[in-house]
Design a protein around this motif. Structure first.
Motif, PDB file in Angstrom:
ATOM      1  N   PRO A  68      32.021  79.590  58.179  1.00  0.00           N
ATOM      2  CA  PRO A  68      31.223  80.010  57.024  1.00  0.00           C
ATOM      3  C   PRO A  68      30.227  81.118  57.339  1.00  0.00           C
ATOM      4  CG  PRO A  68      31.364  77.615  57.123  1.00  0.00           C
ATOM      5  CD  PRO A  68      31.962  78.138  58.393  1.00  0.00           C
ATOM      6  N   GLU A  69      29.677  81.122  58.555  1.00  0.00           N
ATOM      7  CA  GLU A  69      28.691  82.149  58.882  1.00  0.00           C
ATOM      8  C   GLU A  69      29.332  83.541  58.957  1.00  0.00           C
ATOM      9  OE1 GLU A  69      29.285  79.917  62.906  1.00  0.00           O
ATOM     10  OE2 GLU A  69      29.319  79.458  60.769  1.00  0.00           O
ATOM     11  N   VAL A  70      30.616  83.599  59.258  1.00  0.00           N
ATOM     12  CA  VAL A  70      31.305  84.888  59.268  1.00  0.00           C
ATOM     13  C   VAL A  70      31.430  85.430  57.853  1.00  0.00           C
ATOM     14  CG1 VAL A  70      33.485  86.063  59.798  1.00  0.00           C
ATOM     15  CG2 VAL A  70      32.532  84.393  61.413  1.00  0.00           C
ATOM     16  N   THR A  71      31.800  84.562  56.926  1.00  0.00           N
ATOM     17  CA  THR A  71      31.886  84.963  55.522  1.00  0.00           C
ATOM     18  C   THR A  71      30.526  85.432  55.020  1.00  0.00           C
ATOM     19  OG1 THR A  71      33.681  83.390  55.128  1.00  0.00           O
ATOM     20  CG2 THR A  71      32.487  84.185  53.194  1.00  0.00           C
ATOM     21  N   ALA A  72      29.485  84.697  55.368  1.00  0.00           N
ATOM     22  CA  ALA A  72      28.138  85.061  54.929  1.00  0.00           C
ATOM     23  C   ALA A  72      27.694  86.381  55.565  1.00  0.00           C
ATOM     24  CB  ALA A  72      27.158  83.947  55.280  1.00  0.00           C
ATOM     25  N   ALA A  73      28.014  86.571  56.834  1.00  0.00           N
ATOM     26  CA  ALA A  73      27.627  87.807  57.508  1.00  0.00           C
ATOM     27  C   ALA A  73      28.348  89.009  56.911  1.00  0.00           C
ATOM     28  CB  ALA A  73      27.925  87.697  59.005  1.00  0.00           C
ATOM     29  N   ALA A  74      29.631  88.860  56.622  1.00  0.00           N
ATOM     30  CA  ALA A  74      30.383  89.961  56.020  1.00  0.00           C
ATOM     31  C   ALA A  74      29.797  90.334  54.671  1.00  0.00           C
ATOM     32  CB  ALA A  74      31.853  89.571  55.883  1.00  0.00           C
ATOM     33  N   GLU A  75      29.428  89.339  53.885  1.00  0.00           N
ATOM     34  CA  GLU A  75      28.839  89.632  52.577  1.00  0.00           C
ATOM     35  C   GLU A  75      27.501  90.345  52.729  1.00  0.00           C
ATOM     36  OE1 GLU A  75      28.268  90.168  48.685  1.00  0.00           O
ATOM     37  OE2 GLU A  75      30.117  89.531  49.677  1.00  0.00           O
ATOM     38  N   ALA A  76      26.705  89.919  53.709  1.00  0.00           N
ATOM     39  CA  ALA A  76      25.407  90.554  53.925  1.00  0.00           C
ATOM     40  C   ALA A  76      25.556  91.998  54.384  1.00  0.00           C
ATOM     41  CB  ALA A  76      24.606  89.757  54.953  1.00  0.00           C
ATOM     42  N   LEU A  77      26.639  92.306  55.087  1.00  0.00           N
ATOM     43  CA  LEU A  77      26.838  93.659  55.607  1.00  0.00           C
ATOM     44  C   LEU A  77      27.363  94.625  54.549  1.00  0.00           C
ATOM     45  CD1 LEU A  77      28.347  93.011  59.152  1.00  0.00           C
ATOM     46  CD2 LEU A  77      26.118  94.011  58.612  1.00  0.00           C
ATOM     47  N   ARG A  78      27.888  94.108  53.473  1.00  0.00           N
ATOM     48  CA  ARG A  78      28.473  95.019  52.481  1.00  0.00           C
ATOM     49  C   ARG A  78      27.427  95.955  51.880  1.00  0.00           C
ATOM     50  NH1 ARG A  78      31.959  90.393  51.847  1.00  0.00           N
ATOM     51  NH2 ARG A  78      34.086  91.066  52.385  1.00  0.00           N
TER      52      ARG A  78
END
Length: 215
Positions: free
Chosen positions: A132-142
């Motif tokens: 889940p933290e990967v999904t959250a990190a990707a969203e934050a980087l967009r």
């Protein structure tokens, strides 16, 4: 004599890349991160970030560090900005405005992108790419990647319409996000710029040496 302390499997990679671009003679001292060792204080342990010999160079105990004829500097982005300006040429700022823009992008990359991109890198390295933290990190980087996308689509490079130290600093930060299988590809201008940066012979030279280092 210019000395860079740090293995290439660290942020020292961005400093060595720049040195290759500039054609600088540099002595690289392979200081390894203490956390990578079972017992960094063991007598047979390699030179590492907890070694007294390295702490005598910099009390921060972090890599990389630079010693340029007695001038010691830490923080990889600052080291690159210093070396580029000292050497001059097309990679360096042409004036005070370009210098400010290079600092701006370095700070933006460090504060808005790097830490979050490292979440992705570390998770992928540990085989937790679907965490889940990967999904959250990707969203934050967009959001910051959209900022870069807009700028690069118009300008092609970060500063001055040419390849500079600012591109090296940011490309090395974005490299961490490449561990995500699709994220960078969502931003075609960023992807094309990064591909061009990483196709440069100096980057390839650095990465070949990096990949030859022990894991």
């Amino acid at each position: 004599m210019l000395t860079i302390y740090g293995v290439l499997r660290s942020r020292a990679a961005r400093n060595i890349w720049l040195c290759h671009e500039l054609g600088l003679e540099v002595a690289q001292v392979p200081v390894i991160q203490g956390y990578r060792l079972d017992d960094p204080a063991a007598p047979e342990a390699p030179l590492n970030t907890t070694s007294p010999e390295y702490l005598a160079v910099t009390s921060t105990g972090a890599i990389p560090a630079m010693d340029d004829d007695g001038f010691v500097l830490t923080e990889s982005l600052a080291i690159n900005l210093y070396l580029a300006k000292k050497q001059g040429g097309s990679l360096a700022p042409a004036d005070a405005r370009e210098e400010a823009q290079m600092m701006q992008w370095a700070l933006y990359g460090a504060t808005a992108i790097e830490g979050t991109a490292l979440v992705i890198l570390y998770a992928q390295a540990e085989g937790r790419g679907d965490a889940p933290e990967v999904t959250a990190a990707a969203e934050a980087l967009r959001r910051p990647l959209r900022v870069l996308e807009g700028h690069l689509a118009d300008a092609g490079h970060l500063v001055g319409g040419r390849f500079t130290v600012a591109d090296i600093n940011m490309a090395e930060i974005i490299r961490y996000a490449q561990a995500h299988p699709t994220l960078v590809g969502e931003f075609p201008a960023v992807e094309a710029w990064l591909k061009a940066c990483q196709a440069r012979p100096a980057f390839q030279q650095m990465m070949a040496a990096r990949n030859a280092e022990p894991l």
